[in-house]
Motif scaffolding. Sequence first.
Motif, PDB file in Angstrom:
ATOM      1  N   ILE A 104       0.860  -1.191   0.000  1.00  0.00           N
ATOM      2  CA  ILE A 104       0.000   0.000   0.000  1.00  0.00           C
ATOM      3  C   ILE A 104       0.891   1.233   0.000  1.00  0.00           C
ATOM      4  O   ILE A 104       1.497   1.579   1.028  1.00  0.00           O
ATOM      5  CB  ILE A 104      -0.917   0.000   1.249  1.00  0.00           C
ATOM      6  CG1 ILE A 104      -1.746  -1.289   1.299  1.00  0.00           C
ATOM      7  CG2 ILE A 104      -1.814   1.239   1.269  1.00  0.00           C
ATOM      8  CD1 ILE A 104      -2.290  -1.604   2.690  1.00  0.00           C
ATOM      9  N   PHE A 105       1.017   1.888  -1.144  1.00  0.00           N
ATOM     10  CA  PHE A 105       1.835   3.107  -1.249  1.00  0.00           C
ATOM     11  C   PHE A 105       0.989   4.318  -0.887  1.00  0.00           C
ATOM     12  O   PHE A 105      -0.089   4.531  -1.455  1.00  0.00           O
ATOM     13  CB  PHE A 105       2.359   3.279  -2.687  1.00  0.00           C
ATOM     14  CG  PHE A 105       3.561   2.429  -2.986  1.00  0.00           C
ATOM     15  CD1 PHE A 105       4.844   2.929  -2.798  1.00  0.00           C
ATOM     16  CD2 PHE A 105       3.409   1.124  -3.432  1.00  0.00           C
ATOM     17  CE1 PHE A 105       5.963   2.145  -3.055  1.00  0.00           C
ATOM     18  CE2 PHE A 105       4.521   0.335  -3.700  1.00  0.00           C
ATOM     19  CZ  PHE A 105       5.804   0.842  -3.504  1.00  0.00           C
TER      20      PHE A 105
ATOM     21  N   VAL B 134       3.034  -1.333   4.276  1.00  0.00           N
ATOM     22  CA  VAL B 134       2.620   0.069   4.101  1.00  0.00           C
ATOM     23  C   VAL B 134       3.859   0.887   3.779  1.00  0.00           C
ATOM     24  O   VAL B 134       4.861   0.824   4.503  1.00  0.00           O
ATOM     25  CB  VAL B 134       1.955   0.593   5.404  1.00  0.00           C
ATOM     26  CG1 VAL B 134       1.626   2.077   5.279  1.00  0.00           C
ATOM     27  CG2 VAL B 134       0.714  -0.209   5.729  1.00  0.00           C
ATOM     28  N   ILE B 135       3.806   1.636   2.690  1.00  0.00           N
ATOM     29  CA  ILE B 135       4.996   2.378   2.234  1.00  0.00           C
ATOM     30  C   ILE B 135       4.649   3.841   2.042  1.00  0.00           C
ATOM     31  O   ILE B 135       3.753   4.171   1.252  1.00  0.00           O
ATOM     32  CB  ILE B 135       5.509   1.822   0.883  1.00  0.00           C
ATOM     33  CG1 ILE B 135       5.711   0.308   0.972  1.00  0.00           C
ATOM     34  CG2 ILE B 135       6.804   2.514   0.450  1.00  0.00           C
ATOM     35  CD1 ILE B 135       5.092  -0.451  -0.155  1.00  0.00           C
ATOM     36  N   SER B 136       5.373   4.720   2.740  1.00  0.00           N
ATOM     37  CA  SER B 136       5.173   6.156   2.523  1.00  0.00           C
ATOM     38  C   SER B 136       6.321   6.680   1.668  1.00  0.00           C
ATOM     39  O   SER B 136       7.432   6.150   1.700  1.00  0.00           O
ATOM     40  CB  SER B 136       5.121   6.854   3.875  1.00  0.00           C
ATOM     41  OG  SER B 136       5.604   8.167   3.760  1.00  0.00           O
ATOM     42  N   ILE B 137       6.052   7.738   0.893  1.00  0.00           N
ATOM     43  CA  ILE B 137       7.095   8.245  -0.015  1.00  0.00           C
ATOM     44  C   ILE B 137       7.616   9.611   0.438  1.00  0.00           C
ATOM     45  O   ILE B 137       8.262  10.308  -0.328  1.00  0.00           O
ATOM     46  CB  ILE B 137       6.605   8.317  -1.477  1.00  0.00           C
ATOM     47  CG1 ILE B 137       5.478   9.349  -1.653  1.00  0.00           C
ATOM     48  CG2 ILE B 137       6.128   6.956  -1.968  1.00  0.00           C
ATOM     49  CD1 ILE B 137       5.253   9.765  -3.096  1.00  0.00           C
TER      50      ILE B 137
ATOM     51  N   VAL C 261       9.600   5.473   9.453  1.00  0.00           N
ATOM     52  CA  VAL C 261       8.951   4.151   9.473  1.00  0.00           C
ATOM     53  C   VAL C 261       8.441   3.832  10.877  1.00  0.00           C
ATOM     54  O   VAL C 261       7.422   3.171  11.045  1.00  0.00           O
ATOM     55  CB  VAL C 261       9.878   3.018   8.947  1.00  0.00           C
ATOM     56  CG1 VAL C 261      10.045   3.095   7.454  1.00  0.00           C
ATOM     57  CG2 VAL C 261      11.199   2.988   9.640  1.00  0.00           C
ATOM     58  N   SER C 262       9.156   4.343  11.874  1.00  0.00           N
ATOM     59  CA  SER C 262       8.726   4.071  13.238  1.00  0.00           C
ATOM     60  C   SER C 262       7.391   4.788  13.536  1.00  0.00           C
ATOM     61  O   SER C 262       6.514   4.239  14.218  1.00  0.00           O
ATOM     62  CB  SER C 262       9.877   4.468  14.165  1.00  0.00           C
ATOM     63  OG  SER C 262       9.427   5.031  15.325  1.00  0.00           O
ATOM     64  N   GLN C 263       7.224   5.987  12.995  1.00  0.00           N
ATOM     65  CA  GLN C 263       5.930   6.682  13.156  1.00  0.00           C
ATOM     66  C   GLN C 263       4.821   5.938  12.409  1.00  0.00           C
ATOM     67  O   GLN C 263       3.715   5.781  12.932  1.00  0.00           O
ATOM     68  CB  GLN C 263       6.033   8.131  12.648  1.00  0.00           C
ATOM     69  CG  GLN C 263       6.787   9.019  13.620  1.00  0.00           C
ATOM     70  CD  GLN C 263       7.084  10.386  13.059  1.00  0.00           C
ATOM     71  OE1 GLN C 263       7.378  10.528  11.868  1.00  0.00           O
ATOM     72  NE2 GLN C 263       7.030  11.392  13.911  1.00  0.00           N
TER      73      GLN C 263
ATOM     74  N   PRO D 292       3.994  -4.227   8.993  1.00  0.00           N
ATOM     75  CA  PRO D 292       5.324  -3.771   8.595  1.00  0.00           C
ATOM     76  C   PRO D 292       5.227  -2.517   7.717  1.00  0.00           C
ATOM     77  O   PRO D 292       4.290  -2.377   6.935  1.00  0.00           O
ATOM     78  CB  PRO D 292       5.883  -4.941   7.770  1.00  0.00           C
ATOM     79  CG  PRO D 292       5.011  -6.100   8.076  1.00  0.00           C
ATOM     80  CD  PRO D 292       3.683  -5.575   8.495  1.00  0.00           C
ATOM     81  N   CYS D 293       6.217  -1.630   7.887  1.00  0.00           N
ATOM     82  CA  CYS D 293       6.190  -0.363   7.147  1.00  0.00           C
ATOM     83  C   CYS D 293       7.543  -0.079   6.502  1.00  0.00           C
ATOM     84  O   CYS D 293       8.579  -0.532   6.994  1.00  0.00           O
ATOM     85  CB  CYS D 293       5.847   0.796   8.082  1.00  0.00           C
ATOM     86  SG  CYS D 293       4.197   0.663   8.775  1.00  0.00           S
ATOM     87  N   ALA D 294       7.519   0.687   5.438  1.00  0.00           N
ATOM     88  CA  ALA D 294       8.760   1.081   4.772  1.00  0.00           C
ATOM     89  C   ALA D 294       8.602   2.506   4.257  1.00  0.00           C
ATOM     90  O   ALA D 294       7.491   3.039   4.199  1.00  0.00           O
ATOM     91  CB  ALA D 294       9.052   0.140   3.613  1.00  0.00           C
TER      92      ALA D 294
END
Length: 276
Positions: free
Chosen positions: A67-68, A93-96, A102-104, A112-114
Amino acid sequence: MKKIGVIGTGNMGTILIEAWLEAKILNPADLIITNRTLSKALVLKEKHPGIKVAESAAEIVEQADFIFLCVKPLQINSLLQGIKQHIKRDQLVISITSPVSVSQLESAVNAPCARFIPSITNRVGSGVSLLSFSESCSKEKVSALFDLASAISAPVIIENDITRVASDIVSCGPAFFSYLAQAFIDAACQTTKIDKETATTLTENMLVGLGELLGKGVYTLPTLQEKVCVKGGITGEGIKVLEAETGEMFHHLFQATHEKFAEDLHEVEKQFGHPY
Ligand SMILES: NC(=O)C1=CN([C@@H]2O[C@H](COP(=O)(O)OP(=O)(O)OC[C@H]3O[C@@H](n4cnc5c(N)ncnc54)[C@H](O)[C@@H]3O)[C@@H](O)[C@H]2O)C=CC1
Ligand SMILES: O=C(O)[C@@H]1CCC=N1
């Protein structure tokens, strides 16, 4: 291929989607996308008919493996609040965006997040992307995101402490150097007889050639400068002016981006209630 969800098809969401399709790492059918103003997502579907357009972010979460989140920093938290209850631990979950860590992200969703900070240069499969992963990312997820990043860029893993400067260089850099190139063109027109169109064509082609020399490894920045600067020649006179007048300009630039970043971090930390 995993199902790739993109929430936010503004500038950067669109650039990523089109870069992946052109690189043929994704087919249109691998993508499910949405945008607050749905017409922006529908434009992409018209160009690439196999893409699925979802009517809500929740629908993306139901159907996508990755999920971007391609929205602005202060839009991330409210977006996550609306979808977090649907996100499962087998998703990624990936933020750009740089001011959200990633911790937030992980503090807001139970998955899991990236972070994948792209650059406009990725549109042509070039330049760098900056990656960070939370500890809960499996090897398989890290490798799958690496594959997506590698198809359109040279991915580099970064820590939080150099995020701003790394993003200044790879993501803001194209805008900074375009600004300088335009100032170079304007000065050429103001001080000589060249017209703007000719100066622009010459400059753009010079920059493309410069990029290719560096890209093919024929020269590095210092060896290239040395090759062009013939002893006692004309380039050297120009370089003397640059040495005298560049001064602390770039120091101020990095100070300014870091000050704005600190403001963004403050706002984001307030929203997440979790430190960067
Ligand atoms: N422009 C660039 O070169 C780069 C941008 N970024 C990051 O990319 C992010 C996005 O930037 P842009 O694409 O330029 O912004 P943008 O404003 O063009 O796109 C954001 C899109 O997200 C949509 N949106 C906002 N909230 C939403 C929600 N809750 N649900 C669905 N859609 C929603 C908006 O309608 C808009 O179309 C920013 O955080 C920026 O820091 C990162 C690297 C480079
Ligand atoms: O999040 C960032 O740092 C990027 C760089 C350009 C725009 N946003």
